[in-house]
Design an enzyme around this catalytic site. Sequence first.
Site, PDB file in Angstrom:
ATOM      1  N   HIS A   1      -0.036  -1.663  -9.623  1.00  0.00           N
ATOM      2  CA  HIS A   1       0.184  -3.101  -9.570  1.00  0.00           C
ATOM      3  C   HIS A   1       1.031  -3.537 -10.764  1.00  0.00           C
ATOM      4  O   HIS A   1       0.929  -2.942 -11.835  1.00  0.00           O
ATOM      5  CB  HIS A   1      -1.170  -3.852  -9.621  1.00  0.00           C
ATOM      6  CG  HIS A   1      -2.007  -3.642  -8.399  1.00  0.00           C
ATOM      7  ND1 HIS A   1      -3.352  -3.352  -8.461  1.00  0.00           N
ATOM      8  CD2 HIS A   1      -1.680  -3.697  -7.076  1.00  0.00           C
ATOM      9  CE1 HIS A   1      -3.816  -3.230  -7.222  1.00  0.00           C
ATOM     10  NE2 HIS A   1      -2.835  -3.434  -6.375  1.00  0.00           N
TER      11      HIS A   1
ATOM     12  N   VAL B   1       6.420   0.831 -15.733  1.00  0.00           N
ATOM     13  CA  VAL B   1       7.780   0.598 -15.249  1.00  0.00           C
ATOM     14  C   VAL B   1       8.419  -0.423 -16.180  1.00  0.00           C
ATOM     15  O   VAL B   1       7.874  -1.512 -16.386  1.00  0.00           O
ATOM     16  CB  VAL B   1       7.776   0.064 -13.792  1.00  0.00           C
ATOM     17  CG1 VAL B   1       9.191  -0.259 -13.347  1.00  0.00           C
ATOM     18  CG2 VAL B   1       7.146   1.078 -12.852  1.00  0.00           C
TER      19      VAL B   1
ATOM     20  N   ASP C   1       2.853 -13.149   1.285  1.00  0.00           N
ATOM     21  CA  ASP C   1       3.861 -12.331   1.973  1.00  0.00           C
ATOM     22  C   ASP C   1       5.261 -12.925   1.822  1.00  0.00           C
ATOM     23  O   ASP C   1       6.232 -12.222   1.552  1.00  0.00           O
ATOM     24  CB  ASP C   1       3.522 -12.249   3.476  1.00  0.00           C
ATOM     25  CG  ASP C   1       2.608 -11.058   3.781  1.00  0.00           C
ATOM     26  OD1 ASP C   1       2.024 -10.498   2.832  1.00  0.00           O
ATOM     27  OD2 ASP C   1       2.486 -10.705   4.971  1.00  0.00           O
TER      28      ASP C   1
ATOM     29  N   GLU D   1       0.831  -1.214   0.000  1.00  0.00           N
ATOM     30  CA  GLU D   1       0.000   0.000   0.000  1.00  0.00           C
ATOM     31  C   GLU D   1       0.861   1.258   0.000  1.00  0.00           C
ATOM     32  O   GLU D   1       0.521   2.248  -0.640  1.00  0.00           O
ATOM     33  CB  GLU D   1      -0.957  -0.004   1.201  1.00  0.00           C
ATOM     34  CG  GLU D   1      -1.953  -1.166   1.237  1.00  0.00           C
ATOM     35  CD  GLU D   1      -2.805  -1.300  -0.010  1.00  0.00           C
ATOM     36  OE1 GLU D   1      -2.995  -0.299  -0.721  1.00  0.00           O
ATOM     37  OE2 GLU D   1      -3.275  -2.422  -0.275  1.00  0.00           O
TER      38      GLU D   1
ATOM     39  N   PRO E   1       5.661  -3.059 -22.608  1.00  0.00           N
ATOM     40  CA  PRO E   1       5.943  -3.273 -21.185  1.00  0.00           C
ATOM     41  C   PRO E   1       6.547  -2.053 -20.504  1.00  0.00           C
ATOM     42  O   PRO E   1       6.652  -2.012 -19.282  1.00  0.00           O
ATOM     43  CB  PRO E   1       6.919  -4.449 -21.191  1.00  0.00           C
ATOM     44  CG  PRO E   1       7.435  -4.553 -22.565  1.00  0.00           C
ATOM     45  CD  PRO E   1       6.444  -3.920 -23.487  1.00  0.00           C
TER      46      PRO E   1
END
Length: 701
Positions: free
Chosen positions: A238, A255, A295, A229, A248
């Site tokens: 995202h 990015v 995670d 976040e 891309p």
Amino acid sequence: MMRTWKFQRTKIFPRAIILLCAFMLYCIPPGIPAEDGGPPCAFDQIHDQAALQAAQLRIQDAIQARKAQKDALLDEHESYTIPVVVHILHEGGDENISDDQVHSQIRILNEDFGRLPGTPGAGEGVDSKLRFCLARLDPQGRCTDGIVRIRTALSDHQTFQRPQLGALSFWEPTRYLNIYVVGRIAGGVSGYASFPDGPPEEDGIVVEHNHFGNVGSAEGRMGRTTTHEVGHWLGLFHTFHNGCGDDPCTDGDFVCDTPPASAPHSGCPWLVNSCHNDEPDTRDQVENYMDYTSDVCRNVFTAGQAERMHATIKEIRSVIWSDANLQASGCDEDYTPPDDCVVAADFVALHREICIGNSIEFMDRSLNKATRRLWTFEGGDPASSEESNPEVSYAAAGKYSVTLRVWNAEGGDSISRSDYITVQPPGTGAALPFNAHFEADEFPPAGIEINNLDGGISWERDSLAAVSGRYSLRINNLVNTNFGSVDEVLLPFLDLSSIPADCTLSLGFHWAYARSDPNFSDELLVLLSTDCGNTFTRLFYGAGNSLATGPTQETPYIPKDEEWRSARIDLQEHRSARYARIKFVNVTDGGNNLYLDDIAIGTSADLTVDVRNESRGHFNVAIAPNPSGGDAALSIFAPAAGQATISVFHILGRKESRHNVVLQVGRNSIPLRLTHVPAGTYVVEIQVESQTMTRRLVKLP
Ligand SMILES: [Zn+2]
């Protein structure tokens, strides 16, 4: 080729995420609750795409300008420190997390953004040179531990209630990163963030307590929801933004060194390569913090992402890391904080203008852990309190002051606010019955207010569908991309005591709605206030299957007559309210048209009379199966409750049966048993009031 931001994309893309998240339910490791199966991050749901585009162009321009100047973005400073304040919104349970849990998340942010060797953040990415510091001085320069605790029911909230979190507690967003830790975000979302250059009053991030840090209620997690976040807050999309896109570099997440991904991933799918328009064609970067993977799987910000974040802090968030601000927030390296701060008194009330006899909830938000407190309420009942959240009522009109004194081991503090509360005599609302059919040209009709909180798509008068007359009220969710935005229809203040004592008081209305995607639904709420419009309780809630009356469709929904549904809400317990206000609220999720018609408040007679008096009947009748072996059912859609007489005749005129039935508002199913009669063609006659409808029914041999 640069893909322009297509309107169509903004509609379709969030849906793709939810579809995939339904699959994610199965990928969440055991022991971690899957909750409602929504997206882990609500970024794509809450942001207006036009605003994102504007911020995106600003960040992109800053990157280009610095490249043109050959300005080494990453090398100007050793690091850039961002002062943080953590607002813990809790209800006294696990979500009132410990200071240790807060510190664990700040440590994780520094490990992840700093790619700190020897920590889980030391992946294949770069050190972004961004650092985070829990504020040591508050906006007024007072000593603080950087944590604000408020006991509030908003700990469990929906994203559209985000402005209220700011009303509870909010530090100057150009100087602090505001992080809200809450009990629950509706929809299975674990966090959401503002984007740079967004509405200043909603700046910051919101995270569920059990995703914040890695101890206490977040034991077993690694704090990556907050890292993700904060990435958004610093201008990152995202990694799967815009899917594979065309290029891309200049599309997708904008990015270059994050390989394109068609959709979010869950778990740790190391070998997935969902897009082949990158050269060389590399696998998806599932270890990037800006994916939805586990995670344990995520430990990378790329050099390109660091470049974007630096462009953001240079171009948009340029004050927060300045030397002057670090000194003012106690995040300067030379600042030595005391071991413990003296308590700093502060409080808030979300509603400060009420009517006589109504009450207000005051919330203590003092800094540095008060161990004792004493409130004084001028003109209030109680006149004083030692509770954290006292409820205080006021018996006379006027303006009143509030004082809070607090103490901890280091000392005491007090704060007084004069004329903080305004109490007015309640009015008397309009006498019942109340009716709204939306037939008059005047819009909104006299006494009704339309509250268009985001200034975008809102309620309007509609002539394509109606229950009574020609017009209804409609909101076009199909073109509304400001997901989560709220649009209200406020009825006038009403005197609910103005009907005879022996009558039942109800609210009735008709609605029609269809979704545009089975995974998404707009919401309809009906809310009632009996304290001059300050606080509202929920009378009705519809979403998904409970709201949809017509088939899911991507074209604008226009209901057929039989697709209207009606609701009747018992208002008996509120009938002493002489100044009551009811509102109808649409919360958009980019679904389809929602219609309302024939809102009526009064006795049962008021509700039914209002529908029966119409020139157009809207009964709809069908028999199934037909032909039938003998057991069929008659389906009657009735716009009002009442009696019907059902007669069955042989086609040659011989009467087989006749009986009376009571019709409820909406769909009624009445069995038609023809097992005892010979095969042949029959006529079923339905008589309701002055109307007669007939249907043929074929009985098979
Ligand atoms: Zn996200």
